[in-house]
Design a protein around this motif. Structure first.
Motif, short mmCIF file in Angstrom:
data_model
loop_
_atom_site.label_atom_id
_atom_site.label_comp_id
_atom_site.label_asym_id
_atom_site.label_seq_id
_atom_site.Cartn_x
_atom_site.Cartn_y
_atom_site.Cartn_z
N SER A 33 0.83 -1.21 0.00
CA SER A 33 0.00 0.00 0.00
C SER A 33 0.86 1.26 0.00
N GLY A 34 1.93 1.24 0.78
CA GLY A 34 2.83 2.39 0.82
C GLY A 34 3.52 2.62 -0.51
N LEU A 35 3.90 1.53 -1.20
CA LEU A 35 4.54 1.65 -2.50
C LEU A 35 3.58 2.28 -3.52
N LEU A 36 2.33 1.85 -3.51
CA LEU A 36 1.34 2.44 -4.41
C LEU A 36 1.08 3.91 -4.07
N ALA A 37 1.00 4.22 -2.77
CA ALA A 37 0.77 5.61 -2.36
C ALA A 37 1.93 6.51 -2.79
N ARG A 38 3.14 6.00 -2.67
CA ARG A 38 4.31 6.80 -3.08
C ARG A 38 4.29 7.06 -4.59
N GLU A 39 3.91 6.05 -5.35
CA GLU A 39 3.81 6.24 -6.80
C GLU A 39 2.72 7.25 -7.15
N LEU A 40 1.58 7.17 -6.48
CA LEU A 40 0.50 8.11 -6.76
C LEU A 40 0.85 9.53 -6.34
N ASP A 41 1.72 9.66 -5.35
CA ASP A 41 2.15 10.98 -4.90
C ASP A 41 2.86 11.75 -6.01
N THR A 42 3.48 11.02 -6.94
CA THR A 42 4.16 11.68 -8.06
C THR A 42 3.16 12.28 -9.04
N CYS A 43 1.90 11.88 -8.97
CA CYS A 43 0.85 12.40 -9.86
C CYS A 43 0.15 13.62 -9.28
N CYS A 44 0.49 14.00 -8.06
CA CYS A 44 -0.19 15.10 -7.38
C CYS A 44 0.35 16.44 -7.89
N PRO A 45 -0.52 17.28 -8.46
CA PRO A 45 -0.07 18.59 -8.95
C PRO A 45 0.30 19.51 -7.78
N ASP A 46 1.13 20.50 -8.05
CA ASP A 46 1.50 21.49 -7.04
C ASP A 46 0.25 22.20 -6.54
N GLY A 47 0.17 22.39 -5.23
CA GLY A 47 -0.96 23.09 -4.62
C GLY A 47 -2.14 22.20 -4.30
N PHE A 48 -2.11 20.95 -4.68
CA PHE A 48 -3.20 20.01 -4.38
C PHE A 48 -2.83 19.20 -3.14
N VAL A 49 -3.84 18.66 -2.47
CA VAL A 49 -3.62 17.83 -1.29
C VAL A 49 -4.35 16.49 -1.49
N PRO A 50 -3.79 15.39 -0.98
CA PRO A 50 -4.49 14.11 -1.09
C PRO A 50 -5.74 14.11 -0.22
N ALA A 51 -6.84 13.66 -0.79
CA ALA A 51 -8.11 13.60 -0.05
C ALA A 51 -8.57 12.17 0.20
N ARG A 52 -8.19 11.25 -0.69
CA ARG A 52 -8.63 9.86 -0.52
C ARG A 52 -7.64 8.93 -1.22
N LEU A 53 -7.40 7.79 -0.61
CA LEU A 53 -6.58 6.73 -1.20
C LEU A 53 -7.32 5.42 -1.02
N THR A 54 -7.53 4.71 -2.11
CA THR A 54 -8.18 3.40 -2.07
C THR A 54 -7.22 2.37 -2.64
N VAL A 55 -6.96 1.29 -1.89
CA VAL A 55 -6.03 0.25 -2.34
C VAL A 55 -6.80 -1.07 -2.43
N ASP A 56 -6.66 -1.74 -3.57
CA ASP A 56 -7.25 -3.06 -3.79
C ASP A 56 -6.13 -4.07 -3.97
N LEU A 57 -6.11 -5.10 -3.13
CA LEU A 57 -5.10 -6.16 -3.23
C LEU A 57 -5.79 -7.37 -3.85
N PHE A 58 -5.62 -7.56 -5.17
CA PHE A 58 -6.31 -8.63 -5.90
C PHE A 58 -5.66 -9.99 -5.69
N ARG A 59 -4.35 -10.02 -5.85
CA ARG A 59 -3.58 -11.25 -5.77
C ARG A 59 -2.39 -10.98 -4.86
N PRO A 60 -1.77 -12.02 -4.33
CA PRO A 60 -0.56 -11.79 -3.52
C PRO A 60 0.53 -11.16 -4.39
N VAL A 61 1.19 -10.15 -3.83
CA VAL A 61 2.34 -9.55 -4.51
C VAL A 61 3.55 -10.40 -4.11
N LEU A 62 4.23 -10.94 -5.11
CA LEU A 62 5.32 -11.87 -4.87
C LEU A 62 6.62 -11.13 -4.55
#
Length: 170
Positions: A33-62
């Motif tokens: 979840s932290g790895l996905l959040a860090r990747e999504l943080d790179t998509c955040c434009p300047d001046g914006f703040v994160p409001a919601r994060l949803t993580v779906d774990l479909f299969r085990p990550v190997l």
């Protein structure tokens, strides 16, 4: 500082601390979840703040090299939505969606706030009761018991659950 992952070529490789306690070939949910959040943080434009994060774990990550894909789904002047996915063996193992908002000016007027006490409640915590089915045995043999009631409250460190047995005579 200890990290869960190390960059390697086009992706990342998990450190031993990121492994699951259930299976040493899988990674735990919090590091993923932290790895996905860090990747999504790179998509955040300047001046914006994160409001919601949803993580779906479909299969085990190997515990193998991980490729992360991300894209901005919607970019507006007040809202941005981005998706990220962990891919292994050409399969999406986990995905996340983040919503970023542009903070606005505080509107004029008085800001509403709940008082110290709400009518009919002893605490300010929002509460709700649901029926749950626990596998634990009744506290005393031979006593007829109603279903377990779990009251969940949101406060301070996060969600806490309390289970109690209630005799049917109540």
């Amino acid at each position: 500082m200890i990290g869960f992952f190390t960059r390697h070529r086009d992706g990342v490789v998990a450190e031993p601390i990121a492994r699951s306690v259930w299976n040493s070939d899988h990674l735990g949910g919090p590091p993923v979840s932290g790895l996905l959040a860090r990747e999504l943080d790179t998509c955040c434009p300047d001046g914006f703040v994160p409001a919601r994060l949803t993580v779906d774990l479909f299969r085990p990550v190997l515990d193998r090299p991980i490729t992360i894909r991300s894209e901005t789904v919607r970019r507006g002047r007040r809202i941005t939505v981005a998706d990220a996915a962990i891919v292994q063996n050409d399969q999406v193992r986990a995905r996340a969606t983040a919503l970023f908002l542009s903070p606005g000016a505080v509107p004029p007027g008085q800001l509403w706030s709940a008082g110290d006490e709400l009518p009919g409640r002893r605490r300010r915590e929002p509460c709700r009761s649901v029926t749950c089915h626990c596998s634990a045995a009744a506290p005393a043999a031979g006593i007829a018991m109603a279903p377990t009631i779990r009251t969940t409250t949101a406060r301070s460190a996060g969600w806490r659950s309390y289970c109690r047995w209630w005799p049917e005579s109540r």
